[in-house]
Design an enzyme around this catalytic site. Structure first.
Site, mmCIF file in Angstrom:
data_model
loop_
_atom_site.group_PDB
_atom_site.id
_atom_site.type_symbol
_atom_site.label_atom_id
_atom_site.label_comp_id
_atom_site.label_asym_id
_atom_site.label_seq_id
_atom_site.Cartn_x
_atom_site.Cartn_y
_atom_site.Cartn_z
ATOM 1 N N CYS A 130 0.820 -1.221 0.000
ATOM 2 C CA CYS A 130 0.000 0.000 0.000
ATOM 3 C C CYS A 130 0.850 1.266 0.000
ATOM 4 O O CYS A 130 1.347 1.682 1.054
ATOM 5 C CB CYS A 130 -0.931 -0.019 1.205
ATOM 6 N N CYS A 133 -0.326 4.048 2.283
ATOM 7 C CA CYS A 133 -0.139 3.784 3.716
ATOM 8 C C CYS A 133 1.324 3.920 4.104
ATOM 9 O O CYS A 133 1.663 4.523 5.105
ATOM 10 C CB CYS A 133 -0.600 2.369 4.070
ATOM 11 N N ASP A 134 2.190 3.318 3.306
ATOM 12 C CA ASP A 134 3.574 3.121 3.766
ATOM 13 C C ASP A 134 4.615 3.958 3.047
ATOM 14 O O ASP A 134 5.786 3.930 3.448
ATOM 15 C CB ASP A 134 3.935 1.631 3.644
HETATM 16 P P1 FAD Z 1 -11.367 -5.953 5.096
HETATM 17 O O1 FAD Z 1 -10.517 -5.154 6.022
HETATM 18 O O2 FAD Z 1 -10.702 -6.808 4.084
HETATM 19 O O3 FAD Z 1 -12.355 -6.809 6.004
HETATM 20 C C1 FAD Z 1 -13.206 -7.778 5.457
HETATM 21 C C2 FAD Z 1 -13.426 -8.892 6.449
HETATM 22 O O4 FAD Z 1 -14.356 -9.822 5.917
HETATM 23 C C3 FAD Z 1 -12.165 -9.684 6.748
HETATM 24 O O5 FAD Z 1 -12.094 -9.960 8.118
HETATM 25 C C4 FAD Z 1 -12.357 -10.948 5.944
HETATM 26 O O6 FAD Z 1 -11.637 -12.036 6.472
HETATM 27 C C5 FAD Z 1 -13.852 -11.143 6.100
HETATM 28 N N1 FAD Z 1 -14.415 -12.040 5.090
HETATM 29 C C6 FAD Z 1 -14.017 -12.224 3.819
HETATM 30 N N2 FAD Z 1 -14.791 -13.144 3.194
HETATM 31 C C7 FAD Z 1 -15.701 -13.542 4.119
HETATM 32 C C8 FAD Z 1 -16.780 -14.471 4.088
HETATM 33 N N3 FAD Z 1 -17.101 -15.151 2.989
HETATM 34 N N4 FAD Z 1 -17.496 -14.655 5.227
HETATM 35 C C9 FAD Z 1 -17.211 -13.955 6.353
HETATM 36 N N5 FAD Z 1 -16.208 -13.043 6.434
HETATM 37 C C10 FAD Z 1 -15.461 -12.844 5.329
HETATM 38 N N6 FAD Z 1 -5.545 1.423 4.775
HETATM 39 C C11 FAD Z 1 -5.368 2.634 5.336
HETATM 40 O O7 FAD Z 1 -6.254 3.476 5.243
HETATM 41 N N7 FAD Z 1 -4.238 2.904 6.045
HETATM 42 C C12 FAD Z 1 -3.226 2.028 6.235
HETATM 43 O O8 FAD Z 1 -2.204 2.320 6.873
HETATM 44 C C13 FAD Z 1 -3.394 0.731 5.645
HETATM 45 N N8 FAD Z 1 -2.427 -0.212 5.747
HETATM 46 C C14 FAD Z 1 -2.624 -1.445 5.202
HETATM 47 C C15 FAD Z 1 -1.628 -2.404 5.376
HETATM 48 C C16 FAD Z 1 -1.806 -3.671 4.885
HETATM 49 C C17 FAD Z 1 -0.708 -4.702 5.094
HETATM 50 C C18 FAD Z 1 -2.997 -4.000 4.189
HETATM 51 C C19 FAD Z 1 -3.210 -5.401 3.664
HETATM 52 C C20 FAD Z 1 -3.978 -3.035 3.992
HETATM 53 C C21 FAD Z 1 -3.796 -1.748 4.485
HETATM 54 N N9 FAD Z 1 -4.752 -0.743 4.309
HETATM 55 C C22 FAD Z 1 -4.586 0.473 4.907
HETATM 56 C C23 FAD Z 1 -5.998 -0.994 3.548
HETATM 57 C C24 FAD Z 1 -7.164 -1.237 4.527
HETATM 58 O O9 FAD Z 1 -6.769 -2.204 5.479
HETATM 59 C C25 FAD Z 1 -8.408 -1.677 3.770
HETATM 60 O O10 FAD Z 1 -8.760 -0.701 2.814
HETATM 61 C C26 FAD Z 1 -9.597 -1.874 4.729
HETATM 62 O O11 FAD Z 1 -9.275 -2.793 5.747
HETATM 63 C C27 FAD Z 1 -10.818 -2.375 3.966
HETATM 64 O O12 FAD Z 1 -11.852 -2.591 4.868
HETATM 65 P P2 FAD Z 1 -13.047 -3.610 4.554
HETATM 66 O O13 FAD Z 1 -13.843 -3.672 5.790
HETATM 67 O O14 FAD Z 1 -13.687 -3.230 3.291
HETATM 68 O O15 FAD Z 1 -12.338 -5.011 4.250
#
Ligand code: FAD
Length: 305
Positions: A130, A133-134
């Site tokens: 990202c 982020c980093d």
């Molecule tokens: P997710 O965080 O992906 O959450 C979705 C959840 O649903 C997960 O727990 C997943 O396991 C679960 N899930 C998936 N499929 C199923 C299913 N079939 N049944 C039940 N549960 C399921 N963003 C920033 O703004 N700042 C940062 O510093 C930053 N750093 C990051 C660092 C890393 C290493 C990564 C990988 C991402 C980073 N991001 C950062 C991006 C940020 O984490 C994501 O944009 C954000 O978490 C997305 O949120 P979400 O709720 O849409 O999805």
């Protein structure tokens, strides 16, 4: 049945859960792990109003915020299917089914990995996915961006203003990004591009990344370069395989949503990284989680049982 069932407990799902529960309607959030992708990172510096936090602290805060409300948090469950019927929908889970009048899809995404030695070992210690982020962590250092599509080239343009030098590494013989991005890239004197190369390993000193090795796909020769950071930009895969044909997905597998987070099916909403939302970040995902819940509430009051 529930009024609103949120699938996924990352930032989008937690925001959707809190917003739905605040309306006093029967709400559940089901997910395999509270926090989602934020659990995979240490440093979070761009969640506005929280100058600095960590992935585990933010996941604990999401949990605590949901616990303040009357909602059922059903953890360690994976959704495997979604079917319409009766007054609402059935979400199929690893352990049984749940019914709800409206469903919010918030299952997030995962970064496509290179699958080379060193990638897992140095993840968060130089290997990152990202740039937003980093990027600032590598101020004044040399980095590589792997992937020469739009995200890779955008990352290089972004990083070039922060780091000392960027090397873009592309597997194919040419960069696949839009012309306008390539023109901008060509104007920078601290960016090199290497095409036709297969990255073979990410190298380090046991603590952090020090370089990477690659093979020239034409000559077969091995090379290595010194870098402190490697940004892997070879794709973000939405966790939508389980949806099959329940809602419309785009060519990348993202759930197609409108400005109110409505999907192609009335009563099903979606938020965060699993959708067509632009710019996948924590703050944008929380925003769309809130939007999805307010739109779901609007749907429910217009479609009383
Ligand atoms: P997710 O965080 O992906 O959450 C979705 C959840 O649903 C997960 O727990 C997943 O396991 C679960 N899930 C998936 N499929 C199923 C299913 N079939 N049944 C039940 N549960 C399921 N963003 C920033 O703004 N700042 C940062 O510093 C930053 N750093 C990051 C660092 C890393 C290493 C990564 C990988 C991402 C980073 N991001 C950062 C991006 C940020 O984490 C994501 O944009 C954000 O978490 C997305 O949120 P979400 O709720 O849409 O999805």
């Amino acid at each position: 049945p529930y009024d609103v069932l949120v699938v996924g407990a990352g930032p989008a799902g937690a925001a959707a859960g809190v917003y739905a529960a605040r309306k006093g309607i029967r709400t559940a959030v089901v997910g395999d792990r509270v926090g989602g992708q934020v659990l995979d990172t240490d440093t979070i510096d761009n969640l506005v109003s929280v100058p600095h936090t960590t992935g585990s602290e933010l996941a604990a805060s999401l949990n605590a915020h949901m616990a303040d409300y009357e909602l059922d948090l059903i953890e360690h469950q994976h959704a495997t299917g979604l079917t319409p019927g009766g007054d609402g929908f059935t979400v199929h889970l690893t352990d049984g089914n749940l019914r709800s009048r409206a469903v919010i899809l918030a299952t997030g995404a995962r970064w496509r990995h290179l699958g080379v030695p060193g990638e897992e070992e140095y993840r968060t210690r130089g290997v990152t996915y990202c740039p937003h982020c980093d990027g600032p962590l590598f101020r004044g250092k040399r980095v590589a961006v792997i992937g020469g599509g739009n995200s890779g080239v955008e990352a290089a343009l972004d990083l070039a203003g922060v780091v000392e030098h960027v090397t873009v590494i592309e597997f194919l013989d040419e960069l696949k990004a839009d012309e306008v991005l390539l023109t901008a890239l060509g104007k920078l004197d601290n960016v090199d591009v290497i095409t036709g190369t297969a990255t073979t390993s990410i190298d380090g000193d046991g603590t952090t990344v020090t370089g990477l090795s690659y093979t020239d796909r034409t000559s077969g020769q091995e090379h290595s370069i010194d870098v402190s950071g490697v940004f892997v930009q070879i794709g973000l895969l939405p966790n939508t395989e389980w949806l099959s044909e329940a809602v419309e997905l785009n060519g990348r597998g993202e759930v197609v949503i409108d400005e109110r987070c409505r999907t192609s099916v009335p009563g099903i909403f979606a938020a965060g990284d699993c959708t067509t939302q632009a710019y996948k970040q924590i703050i944008t995902s929380m925003g769309s989680g809130a939007t999805a819940s307010l739109a779901a509430f609007d749907h429910l009051i217009r479609n009383q049982a």
